[in-house]
Design an enzyme around this catalytic site. Structure first.
Site, PDB file in Angstrom:
ATOM      1  N   ARG A 147       0.862  -1.184   0.000  1.00  0.00           N
ATOM      2  CA  ARG A 147       0.000   0.000   0.000  1.00  0.00           C
ATOM      3  C   ARG A 147       0.899   1.235   0.000  1.00  0.00           C
ATOM      4  O   ARG A 147       1.899   1.283   0.708  1.00  0.00           O
ATOM      5  CB  ARG A 147      -0.894   0.044   1.250  1.00  0.00           C
ATOM      6  CG  ARG A 147      -2.075  -0.919   1.232  1.00  0.00           C
ATOM      7  CD  ARG A 147      -3.148  -0.532   0.205  1.00  0.00           C
ATOM      8  NE  ARG A 147      -4.281  -1.460   0.213  1.00  0.00           N
ATOM      9  CZ  ARG A 147      -4.408  -2.501  -0.602  1.00  0.00           C
ATOM     10  NH1 ARG A 147      -3.476  -2.769  -1.496  1.00  0.00           N
ATOM     11  NH2 ARG A 147      -5.475  -3.283  -0.538  1.00  0.00           N
ATOM     12  N   GLU A 204      -3.556   7.343  -4.624  1.00  0.00           N
ATOM     13  CA  GLU A 204      -3.898   6.880  -5.975  1.00  0.00           C
ATOM     14  C   GLU A 204      -5.217   7.481  -6.438  1.00  0.00           C
ATOM     15  O   GLU A 204      -6.137   7.587  -5.635  1.00  0.00           O
ATOM     16  CB  GLU A 204      -4.015   5.346  -5.987  1.00  0.00           C
ATOM     17  CG  GLU A 204      -2.703   4.660  -5.723  1.00  0.00           C
ATOM     18  CD  GLU A 204      -2.829   3.146  -5.565  1.00  0.00           C
ATOM     19  OE1 GLU A 204      -3.887   2.583  -5.906  1.00  0.00           O
ATOM     20  OE2 GLU A 204      -1.863   2.535  -5.090  1.00  0.00           O
ATOM     21  N   HIS A 249      -0.772   0.124 -10.026  1.00  0.00           N
ATOM     22  CA  HIS A 249      -1.489  -0.862  -9.190  1.00  0.00           C
ATOM     23  C   HIS A 249      -2.034  -2.016 -10.025  1.00  0.00           C
ATOM     24  O   HIS A 249      -3.244  -2.271 -10.049  1.00  0.00           O
ATOM     25  CB  HIS A 249      -2.622  -0.181  -8.404  1.00  0.00           C
ATOM     26  CG  HIS A 249      -2.944  -0.903  -7.125  1.00  0.00           C
ATOM     27  ND1 HIS A 249      -3.391  -0.277  -5.995  1.00  0.00           N
ATOM     28  CD2 HIS A 249      -2.865  -2.228  -6.800  1.00  0.00           C
ATOM     29  CE1 HIS A 249      -3.585  -1.165  -5.032  1.00  0.00           C
ATOM     30  NE2 HIS A 249      -3.266  -2.361  -5.499  1.00  0.00           N
TER      31      HIS A 249
HETATM   32  C1  LIG Z   1      -1.060  -5.859   1.236  1.00  0.00           C
HETATM   33  C2  LIG Z   1      -0.142  -6.911   1.686  1.00  0.00           C
HETATM   34  O1  LIG Z   1       0.889  -7.059   1.094  1.00  0.00           O
HETATM   35  N1  LIG Z   1      -0.521  -7.629   2.725  1.00  0.00           N
HETATM   36  C3  LIG Z   1       0.114  -8.789   3.314  1.00  0.00           C
HETATM   37  C4  LIG Z   1       1.563  -8.592   3.691  1.00  0.00           C
HETATM   38  O2  LIG Z   1       1.975  -9.446   4.717  1.00  0.00           O
HETATM   39  C5  LIG Z   1       1.184  -9.410   5.868  1.00  0.00           C
HETATM   40  C6  LIG Z   1       1.837 -10.212   6.965  1.00  0.00           C
HETATM   41  O3  LIG Z   1       2.931  -9.546   7.444  1.00  0.00           O
HETATM   42  C7  LIG Z   1      -0.168  -9.975   5.509  1.00  0.00           C
HETATM   43  O4  LIG Z   1      -0.994 -10.034   6.661  1.00  0.00           O
HETATM   44  C8  LIG Z   1      -0.794  -9.070   4.487  1.00  0.00           C
HETATM   45  O5  LIG Z   1      -1.984  -9.645   4.006  1.00  0.00           O
END
Ligand SMILES: CC(=O)N[C@H]1CO[C@H](CO)[C@@H](O)[C@@H]1O
Ligand SMILES: *[C@@H]1O[C@H](CO)[C@@H](O)[C@H](O)[C@H]1NC(C)=O
Ligand SMILES: *[C@@H]1O[C@H](CO)[C@@H](O)[C@H](O)[C@H]1NC(C)=O
Ligand SMILES: *[C@@H]1O[C@H](CO)[C@@H](O)[C@H](O)[C@H]1NC(C)=O
Length: 335
Positions: free
Chosen positions: A244, A273, A291
């Site tokens: 994000r 965004e 994205h």
């Molecule tokens: C958006 C994203 O990349 N989410 C994952 C990244 O890793 C975490 C654990 O550290 C997950 O919980 C997320 O879903």
């Protein structure tokens, strides 16, 4: 005995055949198109009073608006499961669902590989500073001002947030000869950790040649990378973000790129965004894409099928395959 009823909200693109096939064992109701007003009035009129579980498509927010307290309070009392298509579910008010004993699932696993693929694409593109020659060849200037890039081999890839996507990223990076370190709030069990080294947050910042962000955005992780953190990093560090945008203070990132502290970046996500800091648009060491992490046929289809499998599991066994983490403990065995 009458068949259980399930409801589709929003559209399906890839799994219409599979959905229709459920007609042999379930009553299928659909609200593919319409307005929030129409949906709420159908709820009030009792049209969905027998629905046990619903499929909430990735585009349904534009039809019904968010599943906030108002909408959730009008869902029929027969409804026990919301199967949502998407890894993120910020359009569903989880507390309101929990209060009513409604279980929610999302599609975390289905996005891991495609997101990690884009992560590696961005990592390589950033290491090679590929934007300069990409732009040059399209403008008829052959290599233009292309500079020598760097190999991934022998570099330390630091992964911040070692969930499914982080681990998929690590698997791929190993094939390029990278060494893997990570930080996560809790250390991973040995079988998931593999040969990755667990480091504190500050150590990870100090030692990474490439830092990849893979953690979810919340109040604690917003701007987890800002000027203070850039100062702790190696000179010439490479930053990759497929998670994000708001995890990074984008203005501070531009400053760190401009000063050379950060040698290059590969970004799929941005703080605001679709608006992007001008300094990223104009900097040739910024390799950026809009994205596109999960935008593949296979992954989008897999997401739709995973929602359908959740729906089936919900109706037949009363449990979801991929429940959202907030509810895992609270609602286990609730029904
Ligand atoms: C958006 C994203 O990349 N989410 C994952 C990244 O890793 C975490 C654990 O550290 C997950 O919980 C997320 O879903
Ligand atoms: C992701 O890739 C791994 C390794 O190739 C594979 O085992 C797994 O099934 C894939 N996951 C999904 C959801 O496609
Ligand atoms: C990583 O830490 C988070 C908490 O920040 C935790 O929810 C998650 O389970 C951890 N990941 C693994 C794979 O242990
Ligand atoms: C929803 O999924 C469909 C296909 O599965 C895809 O074409 C579309 O881009 C997705 N939309 C959003 C808003 O994610």
């Amino acid at each position: 005995m009458s068949k259980p009823t399930v409801l589709l909200i929003g559209d399906l693109t890839h799994a219409n055949t599979e959905w229709k096939a459920y007609g042999s064992k379930y009553n299928l109701k659909e609200f593919r198109k319409g307005t929030r007003e129409q949906f709420l009035s159908k709820c009030k009129a009792g049209e969905y009073n027998d629905v046990v579980a619903l499929y909430r498509s990735n585009t349904s927010t534009s039809e019904t608006g968010p599943f906030n307290e108002e909408l959730v309070s009008l869902l029929p009392s027969s409804l026990k499961f919301i199967c949502h298509n998407g890894a993120g579910y910020d359009n569903i008010e989880v507390d309101a669902c929990t209060k009513r004993g409604i279980k929610v699932s999302s599609t975390p696993l289905a996005v891991d590989n495609a997101t990690a693929d884009v992560g590696i694409f961005l990592l390589l593109g950033a290491l090679r500073q590929v934007w300069t020659p990409l732009k040059a060849i399209k403008e008829g200037r052959w290599k233009g001002n292309a500079q020598l890039g760097h190999d991934p081999r022998g570099k330390l890839l630091g992964i911040l947030g070692m969930g499914g996507i982080g681990r998929a990223m690590a698997d791929r990076a190993r094939a390029f000869g990278m060494t893997i370190a990570y930080h996560n709030r809790s250390r991973l069990p040995a079988e998931l950790e593999g040969d990755a080294t667990y480091l504190s947050f500050d150590e990870l910042l100090a030692r990474s040649d490439v830092l990849s962000l893979n953690l979810s955005l919340n109040a604690n992780t917003r701007h987890i990378i800002s000027a203070k953190e850039f100062a702790k990093m190696k000179d010439g560090v490479v930053i990759v973000n497929t998670a994000r945008g708001a995890l990074i203070n984008e203005k501070d990132l531009v400053a760190a790129l401009d000063s050379g502290k950060v040698s290059s970046v590969g970004l799929d996500v941005f703080e605001d965004e679709p608006k992007i800091e001008q300094g990223l648009l104009t900097n040739d060491r910024a390799f950026i894409v809009p994205h596109i992490g999960t935008m593949t046929w296979e992954t989008q289809k897999e997401m739709e099928l995973l929602v359908l499998r959740n729906l089936e599991s919900a109706v037949e066994t009363g449990t979801l395959l991929t429940p959202i983490p907030e509810q895992k403990d609270k609602l286990n065995g609730h029904l």
